[in-house]
Design a protein around this motif. Structure first.
Motif, PDB file in Angstrom:
ATOM      1  N   LEU A   1      31.383  42.750  37.386  1.00  0.00           N
ATOM      2  CA  LEU A   1      31.597  41.308  38.342  1.00  0.00           C
ATOM      3  C   LEU A   1      32.106  41.751  39.468  1.00  0.00           C
ATOM      4  CD1 LEU A   1      30.670  38.469  37.938  1.00  0.00           C
ATOM      5  CD2 LEU A   1      33.098  37.952  37.092  1.00  0.00           C
ATOM      6  N   ILE A   2      31.295  41.539  40.441  1.00  0.00           N
ATOM      7  CA  ILE A   2      31.965  41.678  42.097  1.00  0.00           C
ATOM      8  C   ILE A   2      32.245  40.455  42.786  1.00  0.00           C
ATOM      9  CG2 ILE A   2      31.740  42.973  44.218  1.00  0.00           C
ATOM     10  CD1 ILE A   2      30.239  45.154  42.803  1.00  0.00           C
ATOM     11  N   GLU A   3      31.100  39.524  42.455  1.00  0.00           N
ATOM     12  CA  GLU A   3      31.081  38.200  43.018  1.00  0.00           C
ATOM     13  C   GLU A   3      30.622  37.285  42.043  1.00  0.00           C
ATOM     14  OE1 GLU A   3      28.889  37.882  46.526  1.00  0.00           O
ATOM     15  OE2 GLU A   3      30.014  39.242  47.615  1.00  0.00           O
ATOM     16  N   LEU A   4      31.406  36.203  42.289  1.00  0.00           N
ATOM     17  CA  LEU A   4      30.961  35.084  40.983  1.00  0.00           C
ATOM     18  C   LEU A   4      29.637  34.488  41.537  1.00  0.00           C
ATOM     19  CD1 LEU A   4      31.917  33.597  38.564  1.00  0.00           C
ATOM     20  CD2 LEU A   4      32.787  31.764  40.149  1.00  0.00           C
TER      21      LEU A   4
ATOM     22  N   ILE B   1      38.320  33.344  34.563  1.00  0.00           N
ATOM     23  CA  ILE B   1      37.883  34.997  34.803  1.00  0.00           C
ATOM     24  C   ILE B   1      39.067  35.942  34.821  1.00  0.00           C
ATOM     25  CG2 ILE B   1      36.486  36.285  36.615  1.00  0.00           C
ATOM     26  CD1 ILE B   1      35.446  33.436  37.664  1.00  0.00           C
TER      27      ILE B   1
ATOM     28  N   CYS C   1      38.953  41.128  35.322  1.00  0.00           N
ATOM     29  CA  CYS C   1      37.791  41.627  36.164  1.00  0.00           C
ATOM     30  C   CYS C   1      38.235  42.139  37.463  1.00  0.00           C
ATOM     31  CB  CYS C   1      36.675  40.524  36.247  1.00  0.00           C
ATOM     32  SG  CYS C   1      35.959  39.666  34.875  1.00  0.00           S
TER      33      CYS C   1
ATOM     34  N   LEU D   1      36.113  41.987  40.948  1.00  0.00           N
ATOM     35  CA  LEU D   1      35.869  40.621  41.667  1.00  0.00           C
ATOM     36  C   LEU D   1      36.632  40.512  42.882  1.00  0.00           C
ATOM     37  CD1 LEU D   1      34.497  37.817  41.223  1.00  0.00           C
ATOM     38  CD2 LEU D   1      36.916  37.098  40.272  1.00  0.00           C
ATOM     39  N   SER D   2      36.007  40.333  43.922  1.00  0.00           N
ATOM     40  CA  SER D   2      36.620  40.330  45.115  1.00  0.00           C
ATOM     41  C   SER D   2      36.548  38.962  45.965  1.00  0.00           C
ATOM     42  CB  SER D   2      35.892  41.358  46.272  1.00  0.00           C
ATOM     43  OG  SER D   2      34.619  41.117  46.445  1.00  0.00           O
TER      44      SER D   2
ATOM     45  N   LEU E   1      35.241  34.600  45.677  1.00  0.00           N
ATOM     46  CA  LEU E   1      34.530  33.297  45.066  1.00  0.00           C
ATOM     47  C   LEU E   1      33.604  32.635  45.971  1.00  0.00           C
ATOM     48  CD1 LEU E   1      37.888  31.919  43.573  1.00  0.00           C
ATOM     49  CD2 LEU E   1      36.065  33.430  42.103  1.00  0.00           C
TER      50      LEU E   1
ATOM     51  N   CYS F   1      42.649  39.656  38.231  1.00  0.00           N
ATOM     52  CA  CYS F   1      41.584  40.117  39.101  1.00  0.00           C
ATOM     53  C   CYS F   1      42.077  40.912  40.477  1.00  0.00           C
ATOM     54  CB  CYS F   1      40.743  38.889  39.386  1.00  0.00           C
ATOM     55  SG  CYS F   1      39.882  38.129  37.855  1.00  0.00           S
TER      56      CYS F   1
ATOM     57  N   LEU G   1      40.801  40.581  43.940  1.00  0.00           N
ATOM     58  CA  LEU G   1      40.484  39.344  44.651  1.00  0.00           C
ATOM     59  C   LEU G   1      41.434  39.188  45.807  1.00  0.00           C
ATOM     60  CD1 LEU G   1      38.941  36.716  44.385  1.00  0.00           C
ATOM     61  CD2 LEU G   1      41.057  35.877  43.155  1.00  0.00           C
TER      62      LEU G   1
END
Length: 216
Positions: A71-74, A89, A92, A95-96, A98, A116, A119
């Motif tokens: 999961l890189i982007e929601l 979330i 992850c 994840l960078s 939202l 995350c 992020l």
């Protein structure tokens, strides 16, 4: 996982937890209230499906995504599930970001983004989440700041932000009149102390780190 579409015939299905699988494209589950994805590969479901996630789960209230490494982007479609009340979330690490549409989640009461570690931005539209009461950004070690409109979260009660060493606070933080508790480390607590005169009901809690050396 084969024949996932058969779940669409289960009209009374309220909760699903998927663990350690390649999640197939979603199907319509109109009555589903809670979806949990743990250690799953979500790319096929989020990116390659022909159905919008908001159409698949129109009444979803609780979405948990934990340890999903791809999961890189929601997905933007999550922001169209306006029935969501809880979004978690966690862990992850890739994840960078939202989506800018994040503020569409008008009924969200709890937001958890802990651990995350990649992020780097929370969109300014988060300020539109007028029902948000609890937020956790603990261990988001690369988050540089809270957005300017963060001060518009008029009903925010609890904020957890331990191990957020780079996270700067916006001036409008003084508008968080209903904020009761911030849990953070000593460095971040010093930043919050500057706002304490304007937020007299605020409690700043710095948990004691219990270092146990018995394992050595």
């Amino acid at each position: 996982m084969n024949n996932f579409e058969l779940l669409g015939s289960l009209s009374n299905l309220k909760r699903i937890r998927l663990e350690r699988i390649l999640v197939p494209p979603f199907v319509t589950l109109k009555n589903l209230k809670k979806l949990s994805l743990f250690l799953c590969n979500t790319r096929q479901a989020f990116e390659n499906g022909n159905m919008l996630i908001s159409d698949a789960f129109p009444n979803l209230e609780d979405l948990n995504i934990d340890y999903c490494k791809d999961l890189i982007e929601l997905p933007k479609g999550v922001c169209d599930i306006t029935s969501l009340k809880m979004l978690s979330i966690t862990n992850c690490h890739k994840l960078s970001a939202l989506p800018q549409q994040f503020g569409n989640l008008e009924n969200l009461k709890l937001l958890r983004l802990s651990s995350c570690t990649d992020l780097q931005e929370i969109p300014n539209s988060i300020g539109r989440l007028s029902n948000l009461r609890h937020m956790d950004i603990s261990n988001c070690i690369n988050l540089p700041n809270l957005p300017e409109d963060f001060g518009n979260l008029c009903n925010l009660r609890n904020l957890y932000m331990t191990s957020c060493p780079r996270c700067e606070l916006p001036p409008l933080i003084i508008n968080l009149e209903n904020l009761k508790e911030v849990v953070c480390d000593e460095e971040t607590a010093a930043s919050w102390e500057a706002f304490k005169p304007m937020l007299p009901n605020l409690k700043i809690d710095v948990p004691q780190v219990d270092v146990n050396l018995n394992w050595l």
